[in-house]
Each structure stands twice: as C-alpha cells, then as structure tokens.
Scaffold this active site. Sequence first.
Site, short mmCIF file in Angstrom:
data_model
loop_
_atom_site.label_atom_id
_atom_site.label_comp_id
_atom_site.label_asym_id
_atom_site.label_seq_id
_atom_site.Cartn_x
_atom_site.Cartn_y
_atom_site.Cartn_z
N LYS A 66 46.62 39.10 38.36
CA LYS A 66 45.28 37.80 37.43
C LYS A 66 45.67 35.93 37.87
CE LYS A 66 43.36 40.99 34.74
NZ LYS A 66 42.87 40.87 33.93
N ASP A 102 37.42 38.25 30.98
CA ASP A 102 38.08 39.04 29.73
C ASP A 102 37.75 38.69 28.35
OD1 ASP A 102 39.79 40.44 31.61
OD2 ASP A 102 41.03 39.25 31.93
#
Length: 281
Positions: A66, A102
């Site tokens: 990420k 997220d």
Amino acid sequence: MTDRYAVIGHPIAHSKSPAIHAAFAAQTAQDLSYEALLAPLDGFAAAVAQFRAQGGRGMNITVPFKEEAFRMANRLTERAKLAQAVNTLSFEDGEIKGDNTDGVGLVRDLEQLGCQLAGARVLLLGAGGAVRGVVAPLLQTGVSRLFIANRTVERAEKLIGDFADFFAYEMPDTLAAGGWQEAADAPYDVVINATSASLSDEAPPLPAGLYAQGSLAYDMVYGRGLTAYLKQARDQGAARLADGLGMLVEQAAEAFALWRGVRPDTAAVRDTLRAALPPLV
Ligand code: ATR
C-alpha cells in the site's frame, strides 16, 4: 469488451476480493473481470505496469504494497494523502490515480452496526498503517474523542502530530495519544483493535474500565472467530463484538463505486461471506 480489474498483494491466494467484486458485478450487471495477482516482494511496480499495459482499468492493493502504491500514483485523493497509503488504483487518461477506501469502509461498517459516531468516544489501538488509514475518516464523522493507544507510545504521538497539523483548525481537543494505561482516563463507546496482535492470537494488555455501557469492541481482522482481543473485550464488559469482515466488504464497495459509478448493495455479500466463517462467540 470486458473491463479488467485485480487485487495485488503478497500473499494473495486467500483474498476474498475476487469473490466480493464478482458478486458486486453480477448484482449491478457490470461487464468486468476481477482477478488475484501475486507480485514478488521486489516486483510490485513491474506487475502493475504489466497489468496496465494489458488494458487493466484498476487495482486494489493489499499487504505489503500500500505504501509503494502511494508513491507510485501520480494523482492522489486527499484521504490517500492523509493515509500515506493507497488501496485503490484507477488507470485513466494516461494517469495512475491513487485512493484509499479503508477508512470510509470502517466508518460505513460501524454505522451499519448501529454506532452513532457523531459525539462518540473512540479508542483506536495501534499506530501502524492500519491506523493511519482510518484516523481522518473517523475524525470527519464528528467523534467527540479519538484516543490512539499503542505499545510504542512515541509512534502514536508522532502519528497524531501529523494529523493535528491537518485538523488543528476544526479539531482542537478531539485527538490524543498515549500508552495502554493512559487510555483508561475515560470510557469509550467504540474500541477498535488495529494492532497486528490478533494475527499471533495476542491481545494488547488493556486496563479495565475502558468499555462504556452499550459499547462496541471491533477487531479489524476477520475470519479468526473470537480473537484474543475480542475475548478480552467481552470479559472486560464490551456490550457488542464485531470483526473486520464488514470493513473489507465496504472498502471494496467504495472502490467498485469509484471505478464503475454504481454503488453495490453490501449486505447480501457480507452475509454470504459470514456464513462461511467461524462464529464470534
Ligand atoms: P499495520 O500496517 O497492520 O498497521 P504495522 O505498521 O506493522 O502494521 O503496525 C502494527 C501495529 O500493531 C503497531 O501499532 C504495533 O505496535 P508497535 O508500534 O509498538 O510495534 C502493534 N502490535 C504488533 N504486535 C503487537 C502485540 N503483540 N501487542 C500489541 N501491539 C502490537
């Protein structure tokens, strides 16, 4: 022509994202494929470039890439900049656009679990990438307190320093950080475990008295039944327990909506996945 998407990570074999996106595509009649790609630890950029060259339209990024995806994107949303991590890439107009879904995934799941976040007192456990991704979306719901507790206190303090700079104007006293013991100053309506302790079946050594009446204890991991943290929370008086399956489905729905312009219904997909997992009792 069928549009191609993928999730990329290392490892990736057990990812539920292909099943989730296939269900969303069927439900919304979108013509797309979604596969799981394993990238070598030193081969993330090459794997993304290859997928793009083959006509790929977008990717979800998972552990451990990420941060690398964040550095690769040449356009970033505000929430991705704050998270310093990207879990969703879109390949459009010759650009690599990076976003992070997220945090909004966690917020939507908490809301669906019945949490009234505006005015809520929230305790966030951990200070790694998983926490960084959710701080801004939680603050933006109007929580009255967000305390970040971590084993390594300096790491939590550094993290809130970064966010305080950004939110200073609107959020003077909401955000604080410290160790496990300092968290005991107030009871909380929501406690979220974002440490990686659950992966080794450990729980942070939390003091008693953290859980307010009717409070929710949330573990970001899923598929492990009652984790050491959730068991401790139950024993310390949390009224309700939840794992991170809903967050997984909601972050996927947000990425899907971004790519396709239609928002899928998450409840049925979540319930199907839930039925195949060990129970939280
Ligand atoms: P992630 O991207 O999943 O957040 P990370 O950046 O490695 O991963 O962060 C892991 C987090 O879990 C950290 O907050 C870590 O605490 P430290 O900063 O003190 O290392 C926390 N953590 C890991 N194992 C833990 C354990 N057994 N007990 C408590 N906290 C733990």
